[in-house]
Design an enzyme around this catalytic site. Structure first.
Site: not given
Ligand code: CO
Ligand code: CO
Length: 345
Positions: A15, A48, A88, A136-137, A224
Site C-alpha cells: 500500500c 473504503d 474494504d 480475472g485478467h 480500514d
Molecule cells: Co480502505
Molecule cells: Co482500498
C-alpha cells in the site's frame, strides 16, 4: 548480483505504493460528480468502497485494490493482497461475495511456479472469506502486481461508513501499526525473521471477524487503516464525519521492534508523504518525537479496522473482539466536537 527476490519486483511495496493523498486530491479536483439515486456511497466521502442499492433489502459493496509484492514468499504475498482487497468490503460492514483478480508480472522473468503460488494464496484467502473468484485478467508489467475487485453485499440500512463518527465515541483499532516500516527494513535485509512473521501474520489476517463483531455490536463509523496510515485514515474519518479525532499516541498498538526500526530510518516513501500531508492538518504535542509522528503515519498494508463506537458500547466491542481472537484490538482515541482535525495526544 544475486537472484532477484519477489520484493525486488515492487518499486514501492504494498500500500505504500498508492498515490499520496495530496496528489489524489489535486487530480480529482474539478472532476464532476456522478450521482445516482441507488448509489448510496460514492467516492466523495473518501470511503473504503462504493455501495449500490439493488432493492430495499440488498445493496452491493464494490471495491478494487492492487498491491505490489510486500513479502518474498509468493503464497504469502497472494494471501496479503487478497486480504487487503477484501478488507474494504469488511470496513463497510459488508460480506464479500465474489471477486475478480488482476495480475501483472514480467512474463519472461518470473516462473510459472511463482505465479501459481501467488494465485493459490489469493484463492485461499478468498475462500476463507466465504467468497469465490469468478475470473480475472493478466497483463505484462515490469513490477509484479496483484489485485482483486471485490463485490460484497450489505443490508442498505446496515452500511457502516467513515462519515458518522459522533462526538463522545471511542475509537478502537483492531491491528497493530508498523507493517510499512517492517517491510521496508525487510527489503534492506534488516528486519528479523520474527518481525517479518509478525507483520505477515497481521497482513494475512482477514478483517472478517472484526467486521462481524463490529456489525453485531452496532457502531457509528469505520474505515480500514491502509496506505495513508493511521493519521491519514483518521483524518478522512474526521473530515467525512465533521468531527475532531483525538489519537492517544501511547495507546496505539505497534508491532514489536517498530520504534527501533523507525529510529534507524526504515520508512517507506509512502509514510514520509503521509506525514507531509498530515502535518498541517493535525496537531502534535511538542514533545512527540519525529519518529513516533512518522510511525503514526506509516503506510499500512491490509491494516486493521478503525472503529468509532458509542462510549457505552466500547468495552463490549473490545471484549467481543478479544473473545473471538482479535486480541490486538485496542482503544486508541476518541471523537470530539470539531471541524475535521486530527489531534494527537
Ligand atoms: Co480502505
Ligand atoms: Co482500498
Amino acid at each position: 548480483m544475486g537472484k532477484k527476490r519477489l520484493l525486488d519486483y515492487a518499486f514501492a511495496a504494498g500500500c505504500a505504493g498508492k498515490a499520496c493523498q495530496a496528489d489524489l486530491f489535486a487530480i480529482l479536483k474539478g472532476i464532476s460528480r456522478f450521482t445516482h439515486p441507488d448509489l448510496l456511497v460514492g467516492p466523495e466521502g473518501f470511503d473504503d468502497a462504493g455501495v449500490y442499492r439493488l432493492d430495499n433489502k440488498r445493496a452491493l459493496v464494490l471495491t478494487v485494490d492492487v498491491l505490489t509484492p510486500i513479502a518474498d514468499d509468493p503464497l504469502i504475498f497472494g494471501e496479503i493482497a487478497a486480504a487487503n482487497s477484501l478488507s474494504d468490503v469488511y470496513a463497510m460492514g459488508g460480506s464479500p461475495l465474489v471477486a475478480l483478480s488482476v495480475l501483472g508480472f514480467p512474463v519472461s522473468e518470473i516462473g510459472h511456479k511463482t505465479i501459481r503460488a501467488i494465485i493459490a494464496g489469493a484463492t485461499r484467502k478468498v475462500r476463507e472469506a466465504n467468497a469465490v473468484i469468478a475470473g480475472g485478467h493478466t497483463f505484462k508489467d515490469m513490477e509484479v502486481k496483484l489485485g482483486l475487485a471485490v463485490i460484497g453485499t450489505v443490508h442498505p440500512q446496515g452500511v457502516v461508513t467513515n462519515g458518522n463518527a459522533q462526538p463522545g465515541d471511542v475509537l478502537i483499532l483492531t491491528k497493530p501499526i508498523g507493517t510499512g516500516i517492517i517491510t521496508t527494513a525487510l527489503k534492506a535485509n534488516r528486519a528479523s525473521a520474527k518481525q517479518v512473521d509478525a507483520a505477515n501474520g497481521q497482513m494475512r489476517r482477514l478483517n472478517k471477524t472484526a467486521a462481524e463483531v463490529m456489525v453485531k455490536t452496532g457502531v457509528n463509523a469505520a474505515t480500514d487503516v491502509t496506505g495513508f496510515g493511521l493519521l491519514g485514515h483518521a483524518w478522512e474519518m474526521a473530515q467525512a464525519s465533521r468531527v475532531d479525532i483525538i489519537i492517544l499516541s501511547p495507546m496505539v498498538p505497534l508491532l514489536e521492534g517498530v520504534l527501533e526500526l523507525a529510529e534507524k530510518g526504515f520508512f517507506p516513501l509512502g509514510s514520509l508523504n503521509n506525514y507531509e500531508f498530515i502535518k498541517n492538518r493535525a496537531v502534535f504535542p511538542k514533545d512527540l518525537s519525529e519518529d513516533m509522528r512518522l510511525v503514526l503515519c506509516d503506510a499500512q498494508t491490509s491494516g486493521g479496522l478503525l472503529i468509532s463506537v458509542p462510549k457505552n458500547r466500547a468495552q463490549l466491542l473490545l471484549d467481543h473482539l478479544w473473545e473471538k481472537g482479535v486480541t490486538a484490538a485496542r482503544m486508541v482515541g476518541y471523537v470530539a466536537n470539531g471541524k475535521g482535525m486530527v489531534v494527537v495526544e
